[in-house]
Design an enzyme around this catalytic site. Structure first.
Site, PDB file in Angstrom:
ATOM      1  N   ASP A 171      28.162  -5.478 -20.055  1.00 36.80           N
ATOM      2  CA  ASP A 171      28.397  -5.790 -21.462  1.00 36.80           C
ATOM      3  C   ASP A 171      29.891  -5.755 -21.779  1.00 36.80           C
ATOM      4  OD1 ASP A 171      25.646  -5.693 -21.472  1.00 36.80           O
ATOM      5  OD2 ASP A 171      25.505  -3.788 -22.556  1.00 36.80           O
ATOM      6  N   GLY A 213      16.942  -3.582 -19.649  1.00 38.17           N
ATOM      7  CA  GLY A 213      15.609  -3.923 -20.131  1.00 38.17           C
ATOM      8  C   GLY A 213      15.023  -5.050 -19.303  1.00 38.17           C
ATOM      9  N   GLU A 243      14.898   6.917 -23.699  1.00 36.14           N
ATOM     10  CA  GLU A 243      14.557   5.509 -23.482  1.00 36.14           C
ATOM     11  C   GLU A 243      13.128   5.329 -22.954  1.00 36.14           C
ATOM     12  OE1 GLU A 243      17.752   2.705 -22.242  1.00 36.14           O
ATOM     13  OE2 GLU A 243      18.649   4.516 -21.419  1.00 36.14           O
ATOM     14  N   ARG A 257      23.255  -5.558 -15.905  1.00 34.44           N
ATOM     15  CA  ARG A 257      23.774  -6.250 -17.083  1.00 34.44           C
ATOM     16  C   ARG A 257      25.101  -5.603 -17.450  1.00 34.44           C
ATOM     17  NH1 ARG A 257      20.761  -4.611 -21.411  1.00 34.44           N
ATOM     18  NH2 ARG A 257      22.601  -3.710 -22.371  1.00 34.44           N
ATOM     19  N   GLU A 271      30.030  -1.478 -21.159  1.00 38.28           N
ATOM     20  CA  GLU A 271      29.265  -0.617 -20.257  1.00 38.28           C
ATOM     21  C   GLU A 271      28.523  -1.451 -19.234  1.00 38.28           C
ATOM     22  OE1 GLU A 271      25.073   0.340 -22.281  1.00 38.28           O
ATOM     23  OE2 GLU A 271      26.730   1.199 -23.409  1.00 38.28           O
ATOM     24  N   TYR A 305      16.304  -3.420 -31.000  1.00 34.44           N
ATOM     25  CA  TYR A 305      14.860  -3.528 -30.843  1.00 34.44           C
ATOM     26  C   TYR A 305      14.117  -3.868 -32.130  1.00 34.44           C
ATOM     27  CZ  TYR A 305      16.054  -1.402 -26.428  1.00 34.44           C
ATOM     28  OH  TYR A 305      16.628  -1.157 -25.206  1.00 34.44           O
ATOM     29  N   ASN A 328      24.778  -1.597 -17.142  1.00 38.74           N
ATOM     30  CA  ASN A 328      23.390  -1.128 -17.063  1.00 38.74           C
ATOM     31  C   ASN A 328      22.817  -1.544 -15.721  1.00 38.74           C
ATOM     32  OD1 ASN A 328      22.552  -0.319 -20.095  1.00 38.74           O
ATOM     33  ND2 ASN A 328      23.964  -2.049 -20.123  1.00 38.74           N
ATOM     34  N   SER A 365      20.304   2.334 -24.444  1.00 40.13           N
ATOM     35  CA  SER A 365      19.646   1.706 -25.597  1.00 40.13           C
ATOM     36  C   SER A 365      20.385   1.990 -26.896  1.00 40.13           C
ATOM     37  CB  SER A 365      18.189   2.158 -25.705  1.00 40.13           C
ATOM     38  OG  SER A 365      17.414   1.630 -24.664  1.00 40.13           O
TER      39      SER A 365
END
Length: 312
Positions: free
Chosen positions: A263, A281, A15, A261, A275, A223, A277, A153
């Site tokens: 998810d 980002g 990442e 974050r 998951e 991305y 994070n 990612s």
């Protein structure tokens, strides 16, 4: 007097590029009237570099960090988000932004995250932990998602719909980790929820974000600009409350700090955790900052809140 903030980006993992972009964005957006930003970069080779990208080694980086008031680690993935940089800061007695050693390590380990979530009543996808020693016994019986246990990612993640695709998917995941998850495919909407622990200790949850994409939300979709992010997600009151409760529940159970974050797949039976994070980002256009922007919190204000909430 301005607060001196070390912003660390890069990292010795897959990442790296995403983290470099996040760190550059954070450094540029911290208010120069309030903050004196000191950028540091960890190369793909693990070498520490200064503002001019000159190699300074860990000892040189430690000297720089000792001259700062706060450390803002923006390194996604292993050897960063997994608690490694939090441990460095704690050993050095430096205040830092984000989750501590234990929540960073737990959240980075998707298998451990599942166990914690299940223990507090949050649904996760049925799945199995697979190692190289047990992979040869695995047989495809239905659609699954194969992913490394500790990568981010969406790197190394594959959807497997036919038996002959299982072996290549396992190989791709094992290229990034020696432990992988094989999870049942979950039918549901992909919805992300951001959680912020404010400087005063309270939790703030902005409107959720829905990801609409054709197929799996992999690295290219994430991305490459092909995903459709819908903020706020179109949710009824029941689903919105269930997602918020599940997000804050796992945030607290893991012991997270700063911003995370979380998810989910939103199914007919309710939220299913995908998951967590702990260092998502962090460019202005990344998912988490966009959710806070939808709640009226500007990107510089979000960063300011994170720095003010730094802990030892």
């Amino acid at each position: 007097m301005r607060t001196r903030v070390a912003v660390i980006g890069g990292g010795e993992n897959c990442e790296h590029d995403v983290s470099v972009a996040s760190a550059a964005s954070v450094a540029a957006a911290l208010d120069p009237a309030t903050y004196d930003v000191v950028p540091l970069t960890i190369g793909r080779d693990g070498a520490w570099r200064d503002r001019g990208l000159r190699p300074i080694g860990l000892s040189g980086a430690a000297q720089v960090l000792r001259g700062c008031d706060v450390v803002f680690p923006v390194v996604h993935g292993p050897r960063g988000e997994d608690g490694a940089l939090a441990a460095l800061c704690e050993l050095a007695g430096l205040p830092y932004v984000g989750s501590g050693v234990r929540p960073g390590a737990l959240a980075m380990d998707k298998w451990a995250t599942k166990l914690v979530a299940q223990a507090v009543g949050i649904a996760t996808a049925p799945g199995a932990l697979v190692t190289r020693a047990t992979a040869s016994h695995l047989r495809w019986t239905h659609p699954v998602v194969v992913k490394p246990v500790a990568a981010g990612s969406s790197q190394g993640v594959s959807r497997v719909d036919v038996p002959e695709a299982l072996a290549p998917a396992l190989d791709a995941a094992f290229a990034l980790d020696d432990r992988i998850l094989v999870e049942d495919l979950v039918a549901g909407r992909e919805v992300d929820v951001a959680v912020l622990r404010r400087a005063d200790g309270t939790l703030f949850v902005p409107p959720a974000l829905e990801i609409v994409t054709d197929g799996i939300f992999d690295y290219d979709a994430k991305y490459g600009g092909n995903a459709d992010f819908r903020i706020p997600a179109a949710l009824d009151e029941t689903d919105a409350k269930a997602l918020q409760n599940a997000a804050t529940g796992v945030f607290e159970a893991l012991g997270c700090a700063g911003v995370a974050r979380v998810d989910f797949f939103l199914t007919e039976a309710g939220p299913v955790l995908n998951e967590v994070n702990t260092m998502p980002g962090m460019t202005e256009h990344s998912q988490a900052p966009r959710m806070f922007a939808a709640a009226g919190m500007t990107y510089p204000d979000l960063l300011d809140e994170l720095v003010r909430g730094a802990h030892r």
